[in-house]
Every structure is written in structure tokens, then in C-alpha cells.
Scaffold this active site. Structure first.
Site, PDB file in Angstrom:
ATOM      1  CG  ASN A   2      -1.550   1.367   1.471  1.00 17.02           C
ATOM      2  OD1 ASN A   2      -2.486   1.713   0.747  1.00 17.02           O
ATOM      3  ND2 ASN A   2      -1.081   2.149   2.444  1.00 17.02           N
ATOM      4  CD  GLU A   3      -1.157   6.041   0.641  1.00 17.32           C
ATOM      5  OE1 GLU A   3      -0.507   6.521   1.574  1.00 17.32           O
ATOM      6  OE2 GLU A   3      -2.249   6.521   0.243  1.00 17.32           O
TER       7      GLU A   3
ATOM      8  CE1 TYR B  45      -8.697   9.223   2.012  1.00 19.80           C
ATOM      9  CE2 TYR B  45      -6.440   8.989   1.239  1.00 19.80           C
ATOM     10  CZ  TYR B  45      -7.549   8.467   1.891  1.00 19.80           C
ATOM     11  OH  TYR B  45      -7.503   7.207   2.422  1.00 19.80           O
TER      12      TYR B  45
ATOM     13  CD  GLU C  74      -5.917   4.394   1.364  1.00 22.00           C
ATOM     14  OE1 GLU C  74      -5.684   5.553   1.747  1.00 22.00           O
ATOM     15  OE2 GLU C  74      -5.207   3.417   1.655  1.00 22.00           O
TER      16      GLU C  74
END
Ligand code: AHR
Length: 482
Positions: A172-173, A239, A295
């Protein structure tokens, strides 16, 4: 005058139900309190999982749930979370508030949660601080049907049958908190790690490579060039922020300009998907590989008095606008976006549900997911029109049901909109509206139904034309059954 014409027989891509996926991380009160209370809790629960939250989430048909992180995933060692709970290792959740993680919610509890929700599984593996062997053994533990050291351990821990691992994320990331890697390095690691994510049954695990942050197009280029044949999906994170300086702005009591700056930031999703897809098209013109927005959502300031590491924020009608606009963007890109997972399910960032001890409320975002359910696995349909800038819309068809969802994010203006359907009538209509009078209208534990979906009657029909009056700050869904 706003006018939109739909042509149901001109079907476009299927809107994957997985676009309505969610994400639950070991972060703040998402897992602990939000979902898991333990079998001995006074809060009603089934096998430790709180009943009120499961019941609420079942109503919106969650198709897939990503777990255990996020940043937490790259520090998670799955063996800490199996076996008798009282013997499980206590660790420090160093990413999120430095709290003690007692590992009471682990692999078995996650599959139990998915079973209760009726959702498919998406596990995110640890590349940042884990080994190939650890990842291989986790896959073996979860899914190997016969005799193997890990399958035997699973059986000793009470689970005879292997579970279905539907989706698996390799890191992840990895460009950031997941290891600060360069794309060239990660592409090689991805190729190596995914080799050992084996399919032990006929159900093929859908493998997801860690993709880019927002506009890091070089990451996508390098990953596609070097690892495309080994992946089923490539992720993307974005985001919405109300300030371009990245400081987190308040979730309530904000000035009007932050209403628009947050919406503007959310709209960037369209540009990011378009540009990442163009790169993917170069290496994968058949669109076999899905862009997985695992996300997304609003990232605002935490509520006063709460732990800053817990990312607990209020959820207002502005979040509902963003949910609607973003889902409309995902629909538009349904030919490439095969899954999305809003961050997060309970008590973290743009959540569906907020809890306070035994109390629970549904957020405005929850109601948008509820109103949009009909779009899951429907086909996007051709829709052309001229509308004011503050209107976002989408339409789909499933069997003979046409569903149109619209958002009017003007703070002041009611909008009259004519929907016209080509070669069809509107048939029987069911319609819903979510609206509010103030920009930060939200639900509280004292007023849980302040913002909720209501039956919508603000329309009239004349043959193939439906005219609706959309209040400012509203989302409307029209379901037309023929
Ligand atoms: O969702 C919160 C965090 O945001 C996740 O842990 C991480 O992947 C991202 O930076």
C-alpha cells in the site's frame, strides 16, 4: 434551463458493483468500537461484531471490504492476529496515534465480518516491512484447501474450510508510507511478491499492484511498462482537500469558499482517472487491468477533543455532494475503474457510520450510497445535455429499470431540470432526495435524522419528459421501472 436526454438502448460499460466498495483500517475507532466490540461487550454483537453497524451496512449492499490498511497493512504481521485472543501479541499502532493494538481483530474476525455483511474480501498484504514468505504463508493459511503447515494451523484455530480471498493488494502506498520506494524498484518487488500469491482453488485471486498517488503519472507508466502482465488491477489514491496547502480544514462551520474548494478538489478525480487511463491504454488497450481507486473521500480536520491520529471527522451534506459527484465520475470511467473503496467504513475520514459507545448514526454519505444502490452492476447509458455547472449526473439501466442520479451543489439555486428519455417512457417512478438547508448540515447522536433520504415528489411527467426541481445542496435519484 437544464436539459438531459437519455438513450437507454445505447448501453456503455457495466458499472462494476465493486465501485461501491469500502475500506476498514486498524485506525482510530474504525475496527475497534466501530466494528469489533468483542463477545463480552454490552453492545449487542454477534461473535464480537456489533449488530447495529452490520445491520445498517447490509442495507446498502457493501460489495467488497478492503482490510487491514492503509498504512497499517505495511506494518501488519498476520500471525500476531490468530490463535486465542488473550495470547495475541500487543503491538504499537505507530501510524495512527501510537495506541496499543491488541490484535483481537485478525484474519478470522475479518472473514466473520465479511460473512455477516455478505461482502467479498480484499486483503492488503505487507510489502513494506514483511517478507515474501510471510505473504505466501498468509495466502496459504487463508485459502489452501488441503493439508499444509499453514492450512493445518488454520484448522487448529477452528476454521476447517479455506476462505475465499477475492482481491489481494501487494503493498500500500509503496511510494510513501509503504516503503518510500521508486517505481522501478517496486515494480520488481511486485513481480516477485505476486508470484507467491497462489491460486489454490478455481477461484482466481484478483491481484492488485500498488498504484499512484493523485497525479504521479510516472509511477503508472513504470508499473505498466514493467509489470502489467502480472497484475489484474493497479490502484490510485486521491483524497479531496479543502485547502491546496494540504492543511486539514474544518468539517463543519466552514466558509462558503471551502464548500467549493473541497468540491473542486474532489472533481480532480476525473482528470486523474482520465490521465492514468490513457497511460494504461498504451500497455493494455483491451482494458483487462482495472484501475482500482482503493482510497478516496474527504480528508478534513478531526473533531475537537479527539485524538488527531484517529482521523475522526464529521460528515455533512457537503460530503454527500462529494460522494455523489465522485460516484458519477467512477460511472463515467466504468470501462477502466473496476473497483473503488471509500475511506473509510466507520469513524474514520468520510465514513458511512459514526459511533459513540453504544450509539450509532448514519452519515449523509451513507444515504448517497443507499440512493445509488441500483447502479451497482447496471450498464451506464448514453446521456447528453446542457446543464448549469453545479449539476453532476449519471444514468444506468439494469434489466428494464433506468436509474438517474443527480447532484445540485449550488448553495443558493434551485434548478429545474428536464430529463428526456429516447424511445421509452418513464414507467413507474420511485424517487429519493437528500437535501439540507445549511452547508454543514449533519447528523449527531442527538439528532440522528437531521440529514436523511426522503421520498421525492418534486417532479412531473409529460410523456417522455420528466421535469424536476432540484433544491440547492441536494442529491436526487429517480428509479424508472418499465
Ligand atoms: O485512509 C487513511 C490513510 O491514508 C491510509 O492508511 C493510507 O493508505 C493513506 O495515506
Amino acid at each position: 434551463m437544464n436539459h438531459i436526454t437519455f438513450t437507454p438502448e445505447r448501453k456503455k460499460a457495466k458499472i462494476s458493483k465493486y465501485i461501491y466498495g469500502q475500506f476498514a483500517e486498524h485506525l482510530g475507532k474504525c475496527i475497534y468500537e466501530g466494528l469489533w466490540v468483542g463477545e463480552n461487550s454490552d453492545i449487542p454483537n454477534k461473535n464480537g461484531i456489533r449488530t447495529d453497524v452490520v445491520e445498517a451496512l447490509k442495507e446498502i449492499n457493501v460489495p467488497v471490504l478492503r482490510w487491514p490498511g492503509g498504512l497499517f497493512a505495511d506494518e501488519y504481521h498476520w500471525k500476531d492476529g490468530i490463535g486465542p485472543r488473550e495470547k495475541r501479541k500487543k503491538i504499537v499502532n505507530s501510524n495512527w496515534g501510537g495506541t496499543v493494538e491488541n490484535n483481537h481483530f485478525g484474519t478470522h474476525e475479518y472473514f466473520e465480518l465479511c460473512k455477516q455483511l455478505g461482502t467479498e474480501t480484499y486483503i492488503n498484504g505487507n510489502v513494506g516491512s514483511g517478507t515474501v514468505q510471510e505473504m505466501q504463508e498468509w495466502i496459504d493459511y487463508m485459502s489452501f484447501p488441503g493439508e499444509s503447515p499453514m492450512a493445518n494451523l488454520r484448522k487448529e484455530n477452528g476454521q476447517e474450510e479455506g476462505w475465499n480471498v477475492d482481491f489481494f493488494g501487494v503493498g500500500n502506498e509503496s511510494w510513501g508510507g509503504g516503503g518510500n520506494m521508486r517505481p522501478e524498484y517496486y515494480a520488481d518487488l511486485y513481480r516477485q511478491y505476486q508470484t507467491f500469491v497462489r491460486n489454490y482453488t478455481d477461484r482466481k485471486i484478483y491481484k492488485i499492484a500498488c498504484g499512484a498517488n493523485i497525479d504521479d503519472y510516472n509511477w503508472t507508466e513504470v508499473l505498466m511498462k514493467n509489470a502489467a502482465p502480472f497484475m489484474d488491477g493497479l490502484s490510485l489514491h486521491h483524497y479531496a482537500l479543502a485547502s491546496e496547502w494540504e492543511d486539514k480544514r474544518p468539517a463543519t462551520g466552514f466558509p462558503d469558499e471551502e464548500w467549493f474548494s473541497l468540491i473542486h478538489s474532489a472533481y480532480k478525480m476525473d482528470e486523474f482517472i482520465t490521465k492514468h487511463s490513457t497511460i494504461m491504454d498504451k500497455y493494455d488497450p483491451e482494458k483487462r487491468i482495472g484501475l482500482i481507486v482503493d482510497e478516496w473521500g474527504t480528508w478534513l480536520a478531526v473533531e475537537e477533543g479527539t485524538n488527531p491520529g484517529f482521523l475522526y471527522q464529521q460528515n455533512t451534506i457537503r460530503d454527500a455532494m462529494i460522494a455523489s459527484i465522485t460516484l458519477n465520475i467512477f460511472h463515467k470511467h466504468a470501462d477502466r475503474v473496476q473497483m473503488a473503496n471509500i475511506a473509510q467504513m466507520v469513524n474514520v475520514l468520510q465514513s458511512m457510520i459514526l459511533t459513540d459507545g453504544e450509539k450509532m448514526i448514519k452519515t449523509p454519505t451513507y444515504h448517497v450510497f443507499d440512493m445509488y444502490q441500483n447502479h451497482q452492476d447496471a450498464s451506464l447509458i448514453d446521456a447528453v445535455g446542457e446543464t448549469s455547472d453545479t449539476i453532476s449526473y449519471t444514468a444506468s439501466i439494469k434489466e428494464k429499470t433506468v436509474t438517474v442520479s443527480l447532484c445540485n451543489y449550488s448553495i443558493t439555486n434551485e434548478e429545474e431540470i428536464v430529463l428526456e428519455v429516447n424511445n421509452e417512457s418513464f414507467g413507474n417512478i420511485e424517487a429519493w432526495v437528500l437535501a439540507a438547508k445549511t452547508t454543514d448540515a449533519h447528523n449527531t447522536f442527538e439528532t440522528p435524522d437531521n440529514v436523511k433520504k426522503e421520498i421525492y415528489k418534486g417532479y412531473s411527467i409529460n410523456e417522455s419528459k420528466l421535469t424536476l426541481k432540484m433544491p440547492p445542496m441536494s442529491v436526487v435519484t429517480i428509479v424508472a421501472k418499465n
